[in-house]
Design a protein around this motif. Structure first.
Motif, PDB file in Angstrom:
ATOM      1  N   LEU A   4       0.850  -1.191   0.000  1.00 54.32           N
ATOM      2  CA  LEU A   4       0.000   0.000   0.000  1.00 54.32           C
ATOM      3  C   LEU A   4       0.885   1.241   0.000  1.00 54.32           C
ATOM      4  CD1 LEU A   4      -2.567  -1.074   2.767  1.00 54.32           C
ATOM      5  CD2 LEU A   4      -2.721  -1.450   0.300  1.00 54.32           C
ATOM      6  N   PHE A  15      -9.534   2.821  -0.376  1.00 53.11           N
ATOM      7  CA  PHE A  15      -9.054   1.446  -0.222  1.00 53.11           C
ATOM      8  C   PHE A  15      -9.879   0.500  -1.082  1.00 53.11           C
ATOM      9  CE2 PHE A  15      -9.135  -2.714   1.890  1.00 53.11           C
ATOM     10  CZ  PHE A  15      -7.776  -2.994   1.926  1.00 53.11           C
ATOM     11  N   TYR A 143       3.595  -1.553   3.528  1.00 51.01           N
ATOM     12  CA  TYR A 143       3.111  -0.202   3.281  1.00 51.01           C
ATOM     13  C   TYR A 143       4.269   0.781   3.259  1.00 51.01           C
ATOM     14  CZ  TYR A 143       3.780   1.548   8.098  1.00 51.01           C
ATOM     15  OH  TYR A 143       4.317   1.974   9.290  1.00 51.01           O
ATOM     16  N   ILE A 146       2.507   7.025   5.567  1.00 48.18           N
ATOM     17  CA  ILE A 146       1.162   7.506   5.256  1.00 48.18           C
ATOM     18  C   ILE A 146       1.115   9.027   5.294  1.00 48.18           C
ATOM     19  CG2 ILE A 146      -1.261   7.403   5.973  1.00 48.18           C
ATOM     20  CD1 ILE A 146      -0.379   4.786   7.561  1.00 48.18           C
ATOM     21  N   THR A 186      -5.883  11.505   5.356  1.00 47.62           N
ATOM     22  CA  THR A 186      -6.156  10.185   5.929  1.00 47.62           C
ATOM     23  C   THR A 186      -7.326  10.301   6.894  1.00 47.62           C
ATOM     24  OG1 THR A 186      -3.881   9.410   5.697  1.00 47.62           O
ATOM     25  CG2 THR A 186      -5.215   8.327   7.366  1.00 47.62           C
ATOM     26  N   ILE A 194      -6.136   0.294   7.701  1.00 50.55           N
ATOM     27  CA  ILE A 194      -4.713  -0.036   7.584  1.00 50.55           C
ATOM     28  C   ILE A 194      -4.153  -0.511   8.923  1.00 50.55           C
ATOM     29  CG2 ILE A 194      -3.736   2.283   8.011  1.00 50.55           C
ATOM     30  CD1 ILE A 194      -1.816   1.709   5.651  1.00 50.55           C
TER      31      ILE A 194
END
Length: 412
Positions: A4, A15, A143, A146, A186, A194
């Motif tokens: 991700l 997502f 991932y 973020i 986010t 996540i």
């Protein structure tokens, strides 16, 4: 295996949109509709000229009365969906509710979701649970850091800093970064998804097999150094013709704005796990089997593997080659032990790489005793499955059953 890449943040619908190419779309839609009565639109959109999937959850004229955690739990629990999907959905929802509970200091049963819509939050969570289970993403995903955005977000409690307090609580333990974009990139639902997946931060190299983009709802403008560009424009204003000045101002205006695609990027990858290790090797022709047996015990837990290989040395003397596979930081310690225990005067050291499979364990019951099953996994594919010898040995001795019969029972 999936990676991700939330370089532009992550939300529930992003997502779903990013992962929908990797699952059965109709089955996903039907699973969501078993929980909430919504229409689901799947289309292609462009974000900064990048084609991305966009999943839109469209409500019908239904009052779900699902603004509290308890309401949402009841809706999911009472739905007719697969048990594993239901469990995952409830766990994601619990992560979201626990964060809200802690931030607002209220009992989890009394958590009221002001900022998230009831129907689309349930749809996003159930859809995410379906995807996570179908693709085995839980604890088996990577991932990149973020992007949470920056600035403030307007809520019923007033202006709150980005990431919103509940989102920040959920993101504990995950790597994040702030960007120059004054937006909430986010969302709490995206963070909860996540967090539940529990991905590992990507390291090393991998092979890309497929790429998918899931679009969000925003058009993101990145602020540039407009003051600096304005100064350039003013400098030209002082020295050039009016036509030239106009052209410069147009150019500066173009460069004063830049945009970033509001998408979640997902890579389907083949992860090759490389490990840096050392191989220690020496030959001995004057060491008894008892000493070698003791050396094996002394090195237990300090080496990855240990071999005694029969060989012949000079003057055709029978001997053993001792080979130990160790971590780089254990080389000196293990070499010293081998030299002290065997009397050898030299150790050859080879720095090498090796490809390793991931290892996972599952515990089963056999005659009411625990037996660990070790799985070897490469790129999400199980390549080996083997019971732990020590567990079977204990059962064989306790019940007087031949070890080979226990292996047969396990295979059944």
């Amino acid at each position: 295996m999936f990676l991700l890449d939330p370089f532009s943040g992550i939300s529930g619908d992003m997502f779903l949109s990013a992962m929908i190419d990797f699952v059965d779309k109709e089955e996903l839609i039907n699973t969501i509709k078993k929980v909430v009565d919504v229409d689901i639109e799947i289309k292609k959109v462009k974000k900064c000229h990048i084609v991305a999937n966009k999943v839109n959850i469209i409500p019908k004229n239904v009052n779900y009365n699902a603004n509290t955690y308890k309401d949402m739990v009841d809706i999911i629990k009472n739905s007719d969906i697969q048990k594993d999907i239901k469990i995952s959905a409830l766990e994601i929802l619990k992560i979201l509710a626990e964060a809200e509970s802690k931030v607002h200091n209220v009992n989890i049963e009394d958590v009221h979701f002001h900022e998230v819509g009831n129907y689309d939050t349930i749809a996003d969570i159930v859809g995410a649970a379906y995807i996570i289970n179908k693709l085995n993403l839980k604890d088996s995903c990577f991932y990149k850091p973020i992007n949470v955005g920056n600035g403030f977000v307007k809520t019923e409690h007033g202006l709150l800093p980005v990431p919103a307090p509940a989102t920040a609580e959920i993101l504990k333990g995950l790597e994040i970064f702030f960007s120059d974009i004054d937006e909430e990139l986010t969302t709490p639902t995206g963070a909860a998804i996540i967090k539940y997946i529990n991905p590992k931060l990507v390291e090393g190299s991998f092979i890309i097999k497929e790429i998918s983009y899931g679009a969000g709802d925003k058009d993101l403008e990145i602020p540039n150094h407009k003051g600096y560009i304005s100064n350039i424009s003013q400098s030209f204003d002082e020295m050039e013709s009016e036509a030239f000045q106009l052209q410069i101002r147009r150019i500066c205006s173009t460069f004063s704005k830049s945009f970033m695609p509001n998408v979640l990027r997902v890579f389907k990858i083949e992860n090759i796990k490389m490990e840096d290790i050392a191989l220690l090797e020496t030959n001995v022709d004057d060491v008894s089997p008892e000493i070698l047996g003791y050396l094996y015990e002394v090195l237990d837990g300090k080496v990855r593997d240990l071999h005694f290989i029969p060989t012949y040395m000079k003057k055709n003397r029978p001997a053993y080659t001792i080979r130990a596979i160790v971590k780089r930081d254990k080389v000196k310690e293990v070499a010293k032990i081998i030299m002290r225990e065997t009397g050898t005067l030299g150790i050859r050291i080879f720095n090498i790489n090796r490809i390793t499979a991931d290892r996972e364990f599952k515990t089963i019951k056999l005659f009411d005793e625990d037996v660990r099953i070790k799985f070897g996994i490469i790129d999400n594919e199980i390549i080996s499955e083997k019971p732990e010898y020590e567990d079977l040995k204990k059962i064989a001795k306790k019940y007087g059953i031949p070890l080979k019969e226990l292996y047969k029972l396990i295979k059944k």
